[in-house]
Design a protein around this motif. Structure first.
Motif, PDB file in Angstrom:
ATOM      1  N   ALA A  31     -50.984  77.392  71.039  1.00 53.15           N
ATOM      2  CA  ALA A  31     -50.854  75.976  70.670  1.00 53.15           C
ATOM      3  C   ALA A  31     -50.133  75.839  69.335  1.00 53.15           C
ATOM      4  CB  ALA A  31     -52.230  75.315  70.605  1.00 53.15           C
ATOM      5  N   ASN A  35     -46.611  73.919  68.727  1.00 53.90           N
ATOM      6  CA  ASN A  35     -46.533  72.857  67.719  1.00 53.90           C
ATOM      7  C   ASN A  35     -45.472  73.172  66.667  1.00 53.90           C
ATOM      8  OD1 ASN A  35     -48.507  71.093  68.776  1.00 53.90           O
ATOM      9  ND2 ASN A  35     -50.132  72.365  67.939  1.00 53.90           N
ATOM     10  N   CYS A  41     -49.175  69.907  71.331  1.00 53.96           N
ATOM     11  CA  CYS A  41     -50.118  70.686  72.122  1.00 53.96           C
ATOM     12  C   CYS A  41     -51.431  70.711  71.359  1.00 53.96           C
ATOM     13  CB  CYS A  41     -49.604  72.098  72.367  1.00 53.96           C
ATOM     14  SG  CYS A  41     -50.719  73.101  73.374  1.00 53.96           S
ATOM     15  N   VAL A  44     -54.509  74.253  74.520  1.00 53.90           N
ATOM     16  CA  VAL A  44     -53.957  74.960  75.676  1.00 53.90           C
ATOM     17  C   VAL A  44     -55.041  75.075  76.739  1.00 53.90           C
ATOM     18  CG1 VAL A  44     -53.053  77.177  76.500  1.00 53.90           C
ATOM     19  CG2 VAL A  44     -52.279  76.256  74.319  1.00 53.90           C
ATOM     20  N   CYS A  60     -50.847  72.210  78.370  1.00 55.36           N
ATOM     21  CA  CYS A  60     -51.579  71.720  77.202  1.00 55.36           C
ATOM     22  C   CYS A  60     -52.120  70.311  77.439  1.00 55.36           C
ATOM     23  CB  CYS A  60     -50.656  71.614  75.989  1.00 55.36           C
ATOM     24  SG  CYS A  60     -49.973  73.141  75.394  1.00 55.36           S
ATOM     25  N   GLU A  62     -51.971  67.099  75.612  1.00 59.24           N
ATOM     26  CA  GLU A  62     -50.939  66.710  74.653  1.00 59.24           C
ATOM     27  C   GLU A  62     -51.512  66.120  73.359  1.00 59.24           C
ATOM     28  OE1 GLU A  62     -46.599  64.568  74.826  1.00 59.24           O
ATOM     29  OE2 GLU A  62     -48.053  64.108  76.373  1.00 59.24           O
ATOM     30  N   TYR A  72     -45.109  73.490  79.051  1.00 56.93           N
ATOM     31  CA  TYR A  72     -43.986  74.038  78.291  1.00 56.93           C
ATOM     32  C   TYR A  72     -43.632  75.410  78.842  1.00 56.93           C
ATOM     33  CZ  TYR A  72     -45.276  70.490  74.886  1.00 56.93           C
ATOM     34  OH  TYR A  72     -45.573  69.312  74.272  1.00 56.93           O
TER      35      TYR A  72
END
Length: 86
Positions: A31, A35, A41, A44, A60, A62, A72
């Motif tokens: 994560a 980011n 994110c 996860v 993720c 969001e 992603y």
């Protein structure tokens, strides 16, 4: 440029130590890496390896409030990430 080097170093260290990490630690690091690429994110929920070496599909939550699901593609070689197609 320096940031990309640091990101690549973190990624290579993370992947090398992934087997010794707990699932929660690995998700937290993933994560943070997403980011750091400028994407959102908060948490996860799933990491799946792709057929291409060192590429992963990462799902993720969001936003921190628990809304929004986003996927992603994460490149384990250079630490880059981009939104997966729907």
């Amino acid at each position: 440029m320096k940031f990309l080097f640091v990101a690549a170093l973190i990624v290579s260290t993370t992947l090398a130590n992934a087997q010794s990490m707990s699932p929660d630690e690995l998700k937290s690091v993933m994560a943070a890496l997403i980011n750091s690429n400028g994407y959102l994110c908060a948490e996860v929920t799933d990491i799946r390896p792709l057929r291409i070496d060192k590429r992963f599909e990462v799902t993720c939550i969001e936003y921190r409030g628990g809304s929004g699901i986003v996927r992603y593609i994460f490149n384990g070689e250079d630490g880059s990430a981009f939104p997966a197609g729907n």
